[in-house]
Design a protein around this motif. Structure first.
Motif, PDB file in Angstrom:
ATOM      1  N   THR A 141       0.804  -1.228   0.000  1.00  0.00           N
ATOM      2  CA  THR A 141       0.000   0.000   0.000  1.00  0.00           C
ATOM      3  C   THR A 141       0.835   1.276   0.000  1.00  0.00           C
ATOM      4  N   GLY A 143       2.388   4.604  -0.668  1.00  0.00           N
ATOM      5  CA  GLY A 143       1.950   5.723  -1.498  1.00  0.00           C
ATOM      6  C   GLY A 143       0.447   5.857  -1.648  1.00  0.00           C
ATOM      7  N   LEU A 144      -0.319   4.938  -1.083  1.00  0.00           N
ATOM      8  CA  LEU A 144      -1.779   5.036  -1.178  1.00  0.00           C
ATOM      9  C   LEU A 144      -2.315   5.792   0.036  1.00  0.00           C
ATOM     10  N   SER A 145      -3.304   6.611  -0.203  1.00  0.00           N
ATOM     11  CA  SER A 145      -3.973   7.307   0.897  1.00  0.00           C
ATOM     12  C   SER A 145      -4.884   6.307   1.618  1.00  0.00           C
ATOM     13  N   PRO A 146      -5.329   6.619   2.823  1.00  0.00           N
ATOM     14  CA  PRO A 146      -6.289   5.727   3.499  1.00  0.00           C
ATOM     15  C   PRO A 146      -7.542   5.472   2.655  1.00  0.00           C
ATOM     16  N   ASP A 147      -8.026   6.497   1.959  1.00  0.00           N
ATOM     17  CA  ASP A 147      -9.201   6.311   1.105  1.00  0.00           C
ATOM     18  C   ASP A 147      -8.901   5.362  -0.056  1.00  0.00           C
ATOM     19  N   GLU A 148      -7.704   5.475  -0.628  1.00  0.00           N
ATOM     20  CA  GLU A 148      -7.317   4.576  -1.722  1.00  0.00           C
ATOM     21  C   GLU A 148      -7.177   3.141  -1.224  1.00  0.00           C
ATOM     22  N   CYS A 149      -6.649   2.978  -0.024  1.00  0.00           N
ATOM     23  CA  CYS A 149      -6.551   1.630   0.567  1.00  0.00           C
ATOM     24  C   CYS A 149      -7.938   1.029   0.758  1.00  0.00           C
ATOM     25  N   THR A 150      -8.851   1.829   1.273  1.00  0.00           N
ATOM     26  CA  THR A 150     -10.223   1.365   1.482  1.00  0.00           C
ATOM     27  C   THR A 150     -10.872   0.999   0.148  1.00  0.00           C
TER      28      THR A 150
END
Length: 177
Positions: A141, A143-150
């Protein structure tokens, strides 16, 4: 992850995010499936590297996680929990037993069955397994934002559910034959 779709005689433009395995023309009808293949291959490779440091192979840590969380289990229950097959689970349990991470004992309720239980040595391994999984998650994950992870997690869950439904669909089962 970007897909690469080289045309005959042309090299794909370099974006710095090219796929590690170029997509052959024959796979052009399944770019998502090809991306899943590439991702799964790399994920297993990194998981293997992290787990090898602590004496495990990919998949063995998942068996251990279930045993740590649920306690002793019949091998048939582990097959069901892991959505595995009996032969694969037998080999996995044998290897974990040889490494000293599990032991078998007779089931108190079923004389035909034995229970697989984690050993004290495996409990000492638990923290290292958890750290390896956290490290793997960080690699995946990055470089991914929390929203992108979700969003990624929801997409992966949806893809999995699609395949679970397809496996349960008799029409899909007939098409496999």
């Amino acid at each position: 992850m970007t897909q690469s779709t080289p045309e005959a005689g042309k090299s794909p433009a370099r974006t710095g995010q090219e796929a590690t395995v170029p997509m052959p023309a024959a796979a052009s009808g399944g770019p998502v499936s090809h991306a899943i293949f590439r991702l799964a291959r790399l994920h297993r490779m990194f998981a293997g590297q992290l787990l090898r440091r602590i004496g495990l192979h990919p998949g063995q840590e998942l068996v251990m996680m279930h045993l740590w969380e649920l306690g002793p289990q019949r091998q048939t229950d582990l097959v069901r929990l892991m959505d595995s097959d009996a032969a694969t689970m037998t080999r996995t349990v044998q290897r974990l037993e040889q490494a000293g991470f599990v032991r078998r004992r007779p089931s108190p309720t079923d004389r035909r069955a034995s229970l697989i239980e984690p050993t004290a040595a495996s409990h000492a391994l638990r923290r290292e397994v958890e750290q390896s999984w956290s490290q793997l998650e960080g690699l995946v994950t990055a470089g991914l934002s929390p929203d992108e992870c979700t969003a990624a997690l929801h997409t992966l869950e949806r893809l999995e559910q699609n395949l679970v439904q397809a496996a349960a669909d008799p029409a899909c089962a007939d098409a496999e034959r």
